[in-house]
Design a protein around this motif. Sequence first.
Motif, PDB file in Angstrom:
ATOM      1  N   GLN A 232      -0.944 -29.020 -35.076  1.00  0.00           N
ATOM      2  CA  GLN A 232      -0.496 -30.325 -34.597  1.00  0.00           C
ATOM      3  C   GLN A 232      -1.026 -31.448 -35.483  1.00  0.00           C
ATOM      4  OE1 GLN A 232      -1.300 -30.910 -30.419  1.00  0.00           O
ATOM      5  NE2 GLN A 232      -0.536 -28.874 -29.858  1.00  0.00           N
ATOM      6  N   GLN A 233      -2.279 -31.317 -35.921  1.00  0.00           N
ATOM      7  CA  GLN A 233      -2.835 -32.324 -36.827  1.00  0.00           C
ATOM      8  C   GLN A 233      -2.056 -32.354 -38.142  1.00  0.00           C
ATOM      9  OE1 GLN A 233      -5.118 -34.553 -36.028  1.00  0.00           O
ATOM     10  NE2 GLN A 233      -5.295 -33.687 -33.961  1.00  0.00           N
ATOM     11  N   ALA A 234      -1.714 -31.158 -38.657  1.00  0.00           N
ATOM     12  CA  ALA A 234      -0.917 -31.108 -39.885  1.00  0.00           C
ATOM     13  C   ALA A 234       0.467 -31.713 -39.667  1.00  0.00           C
ATOM     14  CB  ALA A 234      -0.795 -29.656 -40.365  1.00  0.00           C
ATOM     15  N   GLN A 235       1.025 -31.519 -38.461  1.00  0.00           N
ATOM     16  CA  GLN A 235       2.337 -32.090 -38.161  1.00  0.00           C
ATOM     17  C   GLN A 235       2.266 -33.615 -38.120  1.00  0.00           C
ATOM     18  OE1 GLN A 235       4.987 -30.239 -38.001  1.00  0.00           O
ATOM     19  NE2 GLN A 235       6.533 -31.673 -37.264  1.00  0.00           N
ATOM     20  N   HIS A 236       1.208 -34.166 -37.563  1.00  0.00           N
ATOM     21  CA  HIS A 236       1.048 -35.615 -37.530  1.00  0.00           C
ATOM     22  C   HIS A 236       0.920 -36.168 -38.947  1.00  0.00           C
ATOM     23  CE1 HIS A 236       0.900 -35.055 -33.353  1.00  0.00           C
ATOM     24  NE2 HIS A 236      -0.409 -34.910 -33.178  1.00  0.00           N
ATOM     25  N   LYS A 237       0.150 -35.499 -39.791  1.00  0.00           N
ATOM     26  CA  LYS A 237       0.010 -35.937 -41.177  1.00  0.00           C
ATOM     27  C   LYS A 237       1.360 -35.858 -41.909  1.00  0.00           C
ATOM     28  CE  LYS A 237      -4.814 -34.450 -41.574  1.00  0.00           C
ATOM     29  NZ  LYS A 237      -5.755 -33.532 -42.267  1.00  0.00           N
ATOM     30  N   PHE A 238       2.136 -34.846 -41.571  1.00  0.00           N
ATOM     31  CA  PHE A 238       3.449 -34.707 -42.209  1.00  0.00           C
ATOM     32  C   PHE A 238       4.363 -35.872 -41.841  1.00  0.00           C
ATOM     33  CE2 PHE A 238       7.819 -33.342 -41.221  1.00  0.00           C
ATOM     34  CZ  PHE A 238       8.292 -33.193 -42.509  1.00  0.00           C
ATOM     35  N   LEU A 239       4.375 -36.266 -40.570  1.00  0.00           N
ATOM     36  CA  LEU A 239       5.222 -37.381 -40.150  1.00  0.00           C
ATOM     37  C   LEU A 239       4.803 -38.677 -40.846  1.00  0.00           C
ATOM     38  CD1 LEU A 239       5.521 -36.585 -36.333  1.00  0.00           C
ATOM     39  CD2 LEU A 239       7.197 -36.149 -38.132  1.00  0.00           C
ATOM     40  N   VAL A 240       3.508 -38.853 -41.049  1.00  0.00           N
ATOM     41  CA  VAL A 240       3.045 -40.029 -41.788  1.00  0.00           C
ATOM     42  C   VAL A 240       3.525 -39.971 -43.235  1.00  0.00           C
ATOM     43  CG1 VAL A 240       1.009 -41.266 -42.619  1.00  0.00           C
ATOM     44  CG2 VAL A 240       1.045 -40.340 -40.290  1.00  0.00           C
ATOM     45  N   ALA A 241       3.481 -38.764 -43.834  1.00  0.00           N
ATOM     46  CA  ALA A 241       3.946 -38.615 -45.216  1.00  0.00           C
ATOM     47  C   ALA A 241       5.443 -38.869 -45.324  1.00  0.00           C
ATOM     48  CB  ALA A 241       3.603 -37.214 -45.727  1.00  0.00           C
ATOM     49  N   VAL A 242       6.207 -38.467 -44.319  1.00  0.00           N
ATOM     50  CA  VAL A 242       7.654 -38.706 -44.343  1.00  0.00           C
ATOM     51  C   VAL A 242       7.948 -40.196 -44.254  1.00  0.00           C
ATOM     52  CG1 VAL A 242       9.786 -38.365 -43.051  1.00  0.00           C
ATOM     53  CG2 VAL A 242       8.275 -36.435 -43.456  1.00  0.00           C
ATOM     54  N   GLU A 243       7.212 -40.896 -43.415  1.00  0.00           N
ATOM     55  CA  GLU A 243       7.429 -42.337 -43.278  1.00  0.00           C
ATOM     56  C   GLU A 243       7.102 -43.087 -44.567  1.00  0.00           C
ATOM     57  OE1 GLU A 243       5.157 -43.533 -39.939  1.00  0.00           O
ATOM     58  OE2 GLU A 243       6.590 -42.777 -38.458  1.00  0.00           O
ATOM     59  N   SER A 244       6.197 -42.537 -45.357  1.00  0.00           N
ATOM     60  CA  SER A 244       5.874 -43.172 -46.635  1.00  0.00           C
ATOM     61  C   SER A 244       6.991 -43.010 -47.656  1.00  0.00           C
ATOM     62  CB  SER A 244       4.576 -42.594 -47.198  1.00  0.00           C
ATOM     63  OG  SER A 244       4.758 -41.244 -47.621  1.00  0.00           O
ATOM     64  N   MET A 245       7.905 -42.042 -47.414  1.00  0.00           N
ATOM     65  CA  MET A 245       9.045 -41.782 -48.303  1.00  0.00           C
ATOM     66  C   MET A 245       8.575 -41.474 -49.725  1.00  0.00           C
ATOM     67  SD  MET A 245      11.837 -44.562 -46.920  1.00  0.00           S
ATOM     68  CE  MET A 245      13.184 -43.649 -47.659  1.00  0.00           C
ATOM     69  N   GLU A 246       7.439 -40.810 -49.819  1.00  0.00           N
ATOM     70  CA  GLU A 246       6.878 -40.421 -51.108  1.00  0.00           C
ATOM     71  C   GLU A 246       6.662 -38.907 -51.115  1.00  0.00           C
ATOM     72  OE1 GLU A 246       5.885 -39.967 -54.621  1.00  0.00           O
ATOM     73  OE2 GLU A 246       6.262 -42.039 -54.023  1.00  0.00           O
ATOM     74  N   PRO A 247       7.460 -38.129 -51.863  1.00  0.00           N
ATOM     75  CA  PRO A 247       7.319 -36.670 -51.859  1.00  0.00           C
ATOM     76  C   PRO A 247       5.934 -36.185 -52.278  1.00  0.00           C
ATOM     77  CG  PRO A 247       9.381 -37.332 -52.892  1.00  0.00           C
ATOM     78  CD  PRO A 247       8.587 -38.581 -52.681  1.00  0.00           C
ATOM     79  N   ASN A 248       5.234 -36.958 -53.108  1.00  0.00           N
ATOM     80  CA  ASN A 248       3.912 -36.507 -53.535  1.00  0.00           C
ATOM     81  C   ASN A 248       2.932 -36.411 -52.378  1.00  0.00           C
ATOM     82  OD1 ASN A 248       4.653 -36.288 -56.234  1.00  0.00           O
ATOM     83  ND2 ASN A 248       4.186 -38.435 -56.661  1.00  0.00           N
ATOM     84  N   ASN A 249       3.125 -37.199 -51.346  1.00  0.00           N
ATOM     85  CA  ASN A 249       2.259 -37.101 -50.173  1.00  0.00           C
ATOM     86  C   ASN A 249       2.453 -35.772 -49.456  1.00  0.00           C
ATOM     87  OD1 ASN A 249       1.291 -39.655 -50.706  1.00  0.00           O
ATOM     88  ND2 ASN A 249       2.726 -40.677 -49.307  1.00  0.00           N
ATOM     89  N   ILE A 250       3.678 -35.270 -49.475  1.00  0.00           N
ATOM     90  CA  ILE A 250       3.934 -33.949 -48.873  1.00  0.00           C
ATOM     91  C   ILE A 250       3.317 -32.857 -49.735  1.00  0.00           C
ATOM     92  CG2 ILE A 250       5.738 -32.357 -48.113  1.00  0.00           C
ATOM     93  CD1 ILE A 250       7.524 -34.724 -47.577  1.00  0.00           C
ATOM     94  N   VAL A 251       3.348 -33.026 -51.044  1.00  0.00           N
ATOM     95  CA  VAL A 251       2.711 -32.055 -51.942  1.00  0.00           C
ATOM     96  C   VAL A 251       1.219 -31.982 -51.667  1.00  0.00           C
ATOM     97  CG1 VAL A 251       2.219 -31.502 -54.346  1.00  0.00           C
ATOM     98  CG2 VAL A 251       4.478 -32.362 -53.704  1.00  0.00           C
TER      99      VAL A 251
END
Length: 601
Positions: A232-251
Amino acid sequence: MSRRALRRLRGEQRGQEPLGPDALKFVLLDDDDAEEEGPKPGLGGRRPGGAGKEGVRVNNRFELINTEDLEDDLVVNGERSDCTLPDSVSSGNKGRAKHGNAETKQDGGATKAGSSEQENGLEDIDRILERIEDSSGFSHPGPPPLSSRKHVLYVEHRHLNPDTELKRYFGARAVLGEQRPRQRQRVYPKCTWLTTPKSTWPRYSKPGLSMRLLESKKGLSFFAFDHNEEYQQAQHKFLVAVESMEPNNIVVLLQTSPYHVDSLLQLSDACRFQEDQEMARDLIERALYSMECAFHPLFSLTSGTCRLDYRRPENRSFYLTLYKQMSFLEKRGCPRTALEYCKLILSLEPDEDPLCMLLLIDHLALRARNYEYLIRLFQEWEAHRNLSQLPNFAFSVPLAYFLLSQQTDLPEHELSSARQQASLLIQQALTMFPGVLMPLLEYCSVRPDATVSNHRFFGPDAEISQPPALGQLVSLYLGRSHFLWKEPAIMSWLEENVHEVLQAVDAGDPAVEACENRRKVLYQRAPRNIHRHVILSEIKEAVAALPSDVTTQSVMGFDPLPPLDTIYSYVRPERLSPVSHGNTIALFFRSLLPNYTTEQL
């Protein structure tokens, strides 16, 4: 087939078999061969590299080490190597003796089989696997089929592997040639059906994803994926990375959580948009492996009785991963394997069909030349699903009948019956959906004659007057399947039936008016699952026909158009989102420049 391979297939552990006087005798034979030929006196001096017709009796136990090595060379990850096939497999039934018929080889050495015999040997292994699965019930854990006749959505394990289809097209030697040099150490202990783990992937450790059984009723089992606190913590971090619209954050997130499914899905889309198809496919396979490792022991891929509710966000990842893998398989030239994935997705929730696979399954069945399956699906589901009211089924089913009538290996009466049924159904389709004909001919670069083009029934008014929802379905079908109609024989058959329909229209057939009234009633607005399917299909003509209330929404690749009645098992912590609270100008610049931030003003 070696005893060790059969033991692996049956799930037996080494050392469980009873010991006897012949416990050290190692036989490289099928069980059927052993029953037919009966016991033979062993020769202690025979080498393991013989033809495999007799057992190998040893006086020194350490000689068995070489025999085990021989088996490892013969079996590589469930497939046999072409270079050292035993005679009992490489020659198939042809090499078996008839009850006491002596072998003709004098020196005990095995001759080299030709390339065609080796490929036949690999096909024999597939048949052996089928026989084991059908007779002993060996399959993925789960309930067996309800009847002897397989369910229309029954999934076959061997067709989930694209190598099975590629071997049929190009031969086993071409497909398995690059797979032979493998390390013999086991890095991934879990056996999976949907994908094969790669040595280039990060080492697998449980990411916190699991599956639980919710309930079982009326012969169906309802499951749901679960996220533990770490996931769940990883999922929350993922949603934040998606909102940033920066693929490097997902990497960066994948470096700490390499098997987080939604991150893999989103990054796969980013790679695909950058034309890195190989990396995009690899990420989808990794996500598929992560979810399969979380399966419940009772969850079955093949039974067609296991259900996953799409309203749960944890389950949607599995649907979308399967869909994207199916799309890659179709582009790779494996329509038969893609059809099996399509059946699997449809079997998870056939009543609701959240990804609307019924708009695609007919296309894959025609591409795979599995005409009988498409006809059977139509016959069994037409009564309660009204498949003929979908333009894709209305035109694909008569095309399947026509292509079936062109096969020369069927009796004459069956060919004639298929041809008549094809003509009847295509005339009904043209009467119900007259707006399909002219765009189809334009796609196929065929110019209709003046009788057709100038007639009011198939003229421009037919396409303009159809409801928008119907126009969307027609655009989706033509954009996906128009090339299936380009054969000259198909066009000649279509032309004959078009003239038959025009004669019925001119004669005042009451079915024409009935179909017109039905079109006005049935196609008022497309449901949400059809819009979701159009977005996933990425067919330009269909996407352009989406209504404005759909195109103005924010659509994410990891969860396109989520259901309005979503069932949440946990809630994301509230946080101030700079995107949602920005002004209109900032949102406009952010849509043009993904890296844009408000600090740049």
